[in-house]
Write a protein that holds these residues in place. Sequence first.
Motif, mmCIF file in Angstrom:
data_model
loop_
_atom_site.group_PDB
_atom_site.id
_atom_site.type_symbol
_atom_site.label_atom_id
_atom_site.label_comp_id
_atom_site.label_asym_id
_atom_site.label_seq_id
_atom_site.Cartn_x
_atom_site.Cartn_y
_atom_site.Cartn_z
ATOM 1 N N VAL A 169 126.447 112.315 89.905
ATOM 2 C CA VAL A 169 125.340 111.985 90.824
ATOM 3 C C VAL A 169 125.802 111.156 92.020
ATOM 4 O O VAL A 169 125.314 111.354 93.137
ATOM 5 C CB VAL A 169 124.176 111.265 90.089
ATOM 6 C CG1 VAL A 169 123.341 112.246 89.301
ATOM 7 C CG2 VAL A 169 124.672 110.130 89.204
ATOM 8 N N GLN A 170 126.753 110.253 91.809
ATOM 9 C CA GLN A 170 127.203 109.419 92.940
ATOM 10 C C GLN A 170 127.874 110.262 94.032
ATOM 11 O O GLN A 170 127.788 109.938 95.221
ATOM 12 C CB GLN A 170 128.137 108.295 92.465
ATOM 13 C CG GLN A 170 129.465 108.713 91.891
ATOM 14 C CD GLN A 170 129.405 108.894 90.388
ATOM 15 O OE1 GLN A 170 128.326 109.078 89.814
ATOM 16 N NE2 GLN A 170 130.551 108.848 89.735
ATOM 17 N N GLN A 217 127.705 101.200 81.627
ATOM 18 C CA GLN A 217 129.149 100.989 81.735
ATOM 19 C C GLN A 217 129.795 101.675 82.940
ATOM 20 O O GLN A 217 130.562 101.069 83.662
ATOM 21 C CB GLN A 217 129.840 101.480 80.464
ATOM 22 C CG GLN A 217 130.099 100.341 79.481
ATOM 23 C CD GLN A 217 130.866 100.842 78.273
ATOM 24 O OE1 GLN A 217 130.473 101.826 77.654
ATOM 25 N NE2 GLN A 217 131.951 100.184 77.940
ATOM 26 N N HIS A 218 129.483 102.949 83.129
ATOM 27 C CA HIS A 218 130.165 103.693 84.196
ATOM 28 C C HIS A 218 129.206 104.138 85.303
ATOM 29 O O HIS A 218 129.363 103.759 86.452
ATOM 30 C CB HIS A 218 130.876 104.918 83.615
ATOM 31 C CG HIS A 218 131.812 104.572 82.500
ATOM 32 N ND1 HIS A 218 132.988 103.887 82.715
ATOM 33 C CD2 HIS A 218 131.730 104.775 81.158
ATOM 34 C CE1 HIS A 218 133.594 103.689 81.559
ATOM 35 N NE2 HIS A 218 132.846 104.214 80.590
ATOM 36 N N MET A 219 128.193 104.933 84.925
ATOM 37 C CA MET A 219 127.321 105.546 85.924
ATOM 38 C C MET A 219 126.674 104.522 86.860
ATOM 39 O O MET A 219 126.770 104.635 88.083
ATOM 40 C CB MET A 219 126.257 106.387 85.210
ATOM 41 C CG MET A 219 125.314 107.171 86.136
ATOM 42 S SD MET A 219 123.916 106.235 86.839
ATOM 43 C CE MET A 219 122.969 105.819 85.381
ATOM 44 N N ASP A 258 129.100 103.086 89.305
ATOM 45 C CA ASP A 258 129.529 104.072 90.308
ATOM 46 C C ASP A 258 128.427 104.353 91.326
ATOM 47 O O ASP A 258 128.690 104.514 92.516
ATOM 48 C CB ASP A 258 129.944 105.386 89.621
ATOM 49 C CG ASP A 258 131.207 105.210 88.773
ATOM 50 O OD1 ASP A 258 131.962 104.252 89.022
ATOM 51 O OD2 ASP A 258 131.432 106.032 87.854
ATOM 52 N N VAL A 259 127.179 104.402 90.854
ATOM 53 C CA VAL A 259 126.033 104.633 91.743
ATOM 54 C C VAL A 259 125.857 103.440 92.683
ATOM 55 O O VAL A 259 125.600 103.599 93.880
ATOM 56 C CB VAL A 259 124.746 104.911 90.924
ATOM 57 C CG1 VAL A 259 123.491 104.784 91.789
ATOM 58 C CG2 VAL A 259 124.819 106.304 90.287
ATOM 59 N N HIS A 260 126.025 102.227 92.152
ATOM 60 C CA HIS A 260 125.918 101.004 92.956
ATOM 61 C C HIS A 260 126.965 101.021 94.082
ATOM 62 O O HIS A 260 126.651 100.750 95.245
ATOM 63 C CB HIS A 260 126.114 99.782 92.055
ATOM 64 C CG HIS A 260 125.954 98.472 92.752
ATOM 65 N ND1 HIS A 260 124.721 97.923 93.009
ATOM 66 C CD2 HIS A 260 126.878 97.610 93.263
ATOM 67 C CE1 HIS A 260 124.899 96.768 93.648
ATOM 68 N NE2 HIS A 260 126.187 96.556 93.807
ATOM 69 N N ASP A 261 128.205 101.366 93.711
ATOM 70 C CA ASP A 261 129.287 101.429 94.709
ATOM 71 C C ASP A 261 129.006 102.508 95.760
ATOM 72 O O ASP A 261 129.245 102.302 96.954
ATOM 73 C CB ASP A 261 130.635 101.710 94.028
ATOM 74 C CG ASP A 261 131.101 100.521 93.188
ATOM 75 O OD1 ASP A 261 130.571 99.413 93.393
ATOM 76 O OD2 ASP A 261 131.981 100.707 92.319
ATOM 77 N N ARG A 297 116.884 98.690 88.418
ATOM 78 C CA ARG A 297 117.746 99.392 87.450
ATOM 79 C C ARG A 297 117.213 99.242 86.027
ATOM 80 O O ARG A 297 116.758 98.171 85.645
ATOM 81 C CB ARG A 297 119.173 98.854 87.507
ATOM 82 C CG ARG A 297 119.738 98.856 88.912
ATOM 83 C CD ARG A 297 121.211 98.608 89.045
ATOM 84 N NE ARG A 297 121.843 97.804 88.045
ATOM 85 C CZ ARG A 297 123.147 97.829 87.793
ATOM 86 N NH1 ARG A 297 123.939 98.644 88.464
ATOM 87 N NH2 ARG A 297 123.688 97.041 86.888
ATOM 88 N N ASP A 298 117.288 100.317 85.283
ATOM 89 C CA ASP A 298 116.961 100.307 83.857
ATOM 90 C C ASP A 298 118.197 100.899 83.174
ATOM 91 O O ASP A 298 118.310 102.110 83.041
ATOM 92 C CB ASP A 298 115.710 101.174 83.621
ATOM 93 C CG ASP A 298 115.317 101.242 82.151
ATOM 94 O OD1 ASP A 298 115.877 100.458 81.343
ATOM 95 O OD2 ASP A 298 114.469 102.085 81.778
ATOM 96 N N VAL A 299 119.149 100.029 82.858
ATOM 97 C CA VAL A 299 120.445 100.524 82.356
ATOM 98 C C VAL A 299 120.742 100.002 80.953
ATOM 99 O O VAL A 299 120.289 98.938 80.566
ATOM 100 C CB VAL A 299 121.591 100.169 83.340
ATOM 101 C CG1 VAL A 299 121.397 100.876 84.672
ATOM 102 C CG2 VAL A 299 121.721 98.662 83.561
ATOM 103 N N TYR A 300 121.503 100.794 80.207
ATOM 104 C CA TYR A 300 121.756 100.425 78.802
ATOM 105 C C TYR A 300 123.122 100.913 78.367
ATOM 106 O O TYR A 300 123.711 101.760 79.018
ATOM 107 C CB TYR A 300 120.672 101.040 77.905
ATOM 108 C CG TYR A 300 120.253 102.436 78.296
ATOM 109 C CD1 TYR A 300 120.987 103.545 77.885
ATOM 110 C CD2 TYR A 300 119.135 102.654 79.125
ATOM 111 C CE1 TYR A 300 120.611 104.832 78.260
ATOM 112 C CE2 TYR A 300 118.778 103.942 79.510
ATOM 113 C CZ TYR A 300 119.514 105.028 79.060
ATOM 114 O OH TYR A 300 119.144 106.293 79.449
#
Length: 386
Positions: free
Chosen positions: A315-316, A343-345, A348-351, A383-386
């Motif tokens: 997606v990024q 952890q990853h997605m 990467d989306v933030h960056d 963000r809703d991250v887990y």
Amino acid sequence: MQNTVMNNVPVTFSRTNPFPAKVLTNVNLNGEGSKKETRHLELSLKGSGLTYAPGDCLGIIPQNDPELVTSLIEEMKWDPETAVTINKLGETLPLREALTTYFEITLLTKKMIQQAAELTDSEALKKLSSEENIHQLKEYIDGRDLLDLLQDFGPWKATAQEIVALLRKMPPRLYSIASSVSAHPEEVHLTIGAVRYTTHGRERKGVCSVLCAERLHEGDTLPVFIQTNKHFNLPDSPEKDIIMVGPGTGIAPFRSFIEERSVIKAPGRSWLFFGDQHASCDFLYQNELEGYQKAGVLTRIETAFSRDSEEKVYVQHKMLEHSKELFEWLENDACFYVCGDKQHMAKDVHDALISVIEKEGQMTREAAEAYVTEMQAQGRYQRDVY
């Protein structure tokens, strides 16, 4: 917490008094050839008085895998009907029921292992649990459960009561709600990916996700409660544009957002970035989403199927590909949402978000980071991250 009335007495359903929600539908969203299993679950809230807003979570109090419980009992040669005390109130349950419904048996903690070391003559466990071996202890804990501990460090000189005294109460599992109550009155929907993997020579299963995938049938009930999420909501104004990034099961709250905006006929535009492995079998809710796009509820859908091309596309990458339009939406005061893997997605989306702003806004990296920080302060980046 909500109220309902039973036998003329108001009952409040909550984390401590969950509502037994009846399973209406339980289907696998992945098609043939998929390496994944993602369950779409529809539960009835009829008679509960429970309600929720898009962005909220549903808590489930799960049960442990009966096969794992049997393995524990057989390993220790326990009587499954032995009564054990489960809490400080002195309440008791038969051992099998306690291990199935009350205790967490799939995760180990440092404290548990240090206490367990006193219940065995195993020098290896005494050594592992000592303070100077803290790194080895952390390594041991990762991916192991109570059965591993009992198999690795016997013989045990402990009763069933002494072993269960080491365990903590089963914590509820929280899932982003995948429906709008306006679209589905008295129902709540979930999107749950079944967690299965092999480590340390045994197949492991997610407690709640595999319960839902393998042992939960239509007509069964699940103990549930609503957990509000004050930091993940649709904008107050339906005229605001929204950008949603939710690969895999991260699609869940965005299905709720889209349904809600459809019901209220929100004039704001919406743009979804969805990704998974294969378009043919992993495009979750494809027909629904394409229907919303045709109806104009979803303005744009960008998809990234990582295993359908030589180079993996996520997606990024799609965000960077559409950086010009993305920045235009942000400049137009759009709200930006991310749901899924922390952890990853999410990183990467933030960056990628910072890179889009840096490039299209023709600013320095520091200025782009400040832009994002300002979005967060305004509640425009959630963000809703887990």
